[in-house]
Enzyme design. Sequence first.
Site, short mmCIF file in Angstrom:
data_model
loop_
_atom_site.label_atom_id
_atom_site.label_comp_id
_atom_site.label_asym_id
_atom_site.label_seq_id
_atom_site.Cartn_x
_atom_site.Cartn_y
_atom_site.Cartn_z
N HIS A 126 -7.43 -5.80 -0.97
CA HIS A 126 -6.29 -4.88 -0.98
C HIS A 126 -5.00 -5.68 -0.82
CE1 HIS A 126 -4.23 -1.16 -0.66
NE2 HIS A 126 -4.10 -1.13 0.66
N SER B 42 0.85 -1.19 0.00
CA SER B 42 0.00 0.00 0.00
C SER B 42 0.89 1.26 0.00
CB SER B 42 -0.97 -0.06 1.18
OG SER B 42 -2.02 0.85 1.03
N ASP C 84 -8.54 -4.43 -6.41
CA ASP C 84 -8.11 -3.65 -5.25
C ASP C 84 -8.91 -2.36 -5.13
OD1 ASP C 84 -6.61 -2.08 -3.33
OD2 ASP C 84 -4.91 -3.39 -3.72
#
Length: 534
Positions: free
Chosen positions: A503, A246, A473
């Site tokens: 994610h 991320s 995602d």
Amino acid sequence: MRTSPALRAAALAAAVTVLLPITACSKSGDKEGPDGPQSSPLAANAADASSSGDLASQKLTWKPCPAPSAAQGGGAAPTPLPGGTPWECSFMRAPLDYAKPEGSTIELALIRARAKNPDKRIGSLIFNFGGPGASGVATLPAFGADYDKLRAGYDLVSFDPRGVGRSDGVECETDKQLDARFEVDGTPDTPAEVNTLVKSTKTFAAACEKNSGKQLPYVGTTDAARDMDLMRKVLGDKKLYYFGISYGTELGGVYAHLFPKNVGRSVLDAVVDPTQDSEQSSLGQARGFQLALDNFTQDCIDRGEACKLPGATSQEVQQGISGLLTGLEKKPVPALGSRQLTETLATTGIAAALYSKQTWPLLEQGIDEADGGNGALLLALADSLNGRSQNGQYDNSTAANTAINCADSKQRFTADQTEAKLPEFRSASKIFGNYLGWSLLSCTGWPVPGAWNTPDVSAPGAAPILVIGNTGDPATPYEGARAMADALGEGVGVEMTYKGQGHGAYNSGNACVQKEVGGYLLDGKVPAAGTVCK
């Protein structure tokens, strides 16, 4: 809305199981400081080690890890990995201001689990789990078993980035003030509601300046990247071996730009698009969460009568969700203890559950229960994303996230500028458009100017960096992986695709993804560009 830590959603089911039976209460005034106990023996050892002033040659003292501090999220001390390998913790000294390396220093909290076979050890594999604002010291052991295969060649290492958790964590508002902040209408419809939202944002910024003003200029991604290079030296590695998830992918890209010759085997998973400014990123998230909601509601329809949500089509199910949110704006429903589920908290809870397909059943249940007048489950999901524990304490992820994002981004928006952009956000997502559009105000009134519109991640001469995009995602849309690979440069960024939901890719458990990642990190075998895992 911030980019949440990639692994936070995977813990939602367990968190909600704990949260629901508890009558939550705020304990503002009792909150532990962001660095935990001020007399930390680990911190004292680190200070002694760096007394010579030569920070690169400091020696770390590793000891059994204490329980996470309130700023790290609380909980019990980490238990050993399968097989008995313990977690060890230490502190590393780093300059507060890298322009003044001989000046004041800060302490960065570290955690590690040693490699399985010292004779085959490649080095230290450093993790950043995103946010920005996630405590790596708390997150790595929580999911250490998922990465245990990588201990065949590496010590697993993570850290609290500066401003996070025990690493001189940024302090802003009290628990009680944060409760009030999250109850403010985040999708205002009237001038009075707009004024309330703007006032809340500026009040939060003022609290951050009052309580942590001296460190706010030094918590940006560039400083964190420099910390990682110092960490590499202190850990004794010639190259940085890295796993970024991320926001951690943006940090990894900035590191590669600053130190291309020091890049070792690196993986970027759930990739932030480095070519997008904060406005474009929020708009991309609106599209990404809408895609995830489309997939969730279609899955519900495909299950037929087993689905608890009303509607014969995906669109009809979403119309029901939209109706629920509209009703909550007019009249919140009872939730946990004396707290109520508002429209904004419900939207946060829905977004939280979309981070992982594993939590879709909780989302379905939460929407169904809220529609029946019980908002406890959706509020518990929102609390998990907001960093609120069952006893009413918040970790410092909200403060750290804002501080890091606003130290990075130059963009500042007025209420009028934000309102002008809302039609495009609503077009991207009826459910999340207003919610993410109004999030553009998050740096309004921030006392420190931002460093860039977009980060430079070009890294000519760096070793290959594996860049993994997940087609489903919600928080870091799939297109960001191609943008990152291209921006890193030819021969550096190697794009790989995972056709899945949620994610991130590696922690989906997909055997293909884990094989390719393991083959690169452990054996140095770079996957072919364009590799696809399903």
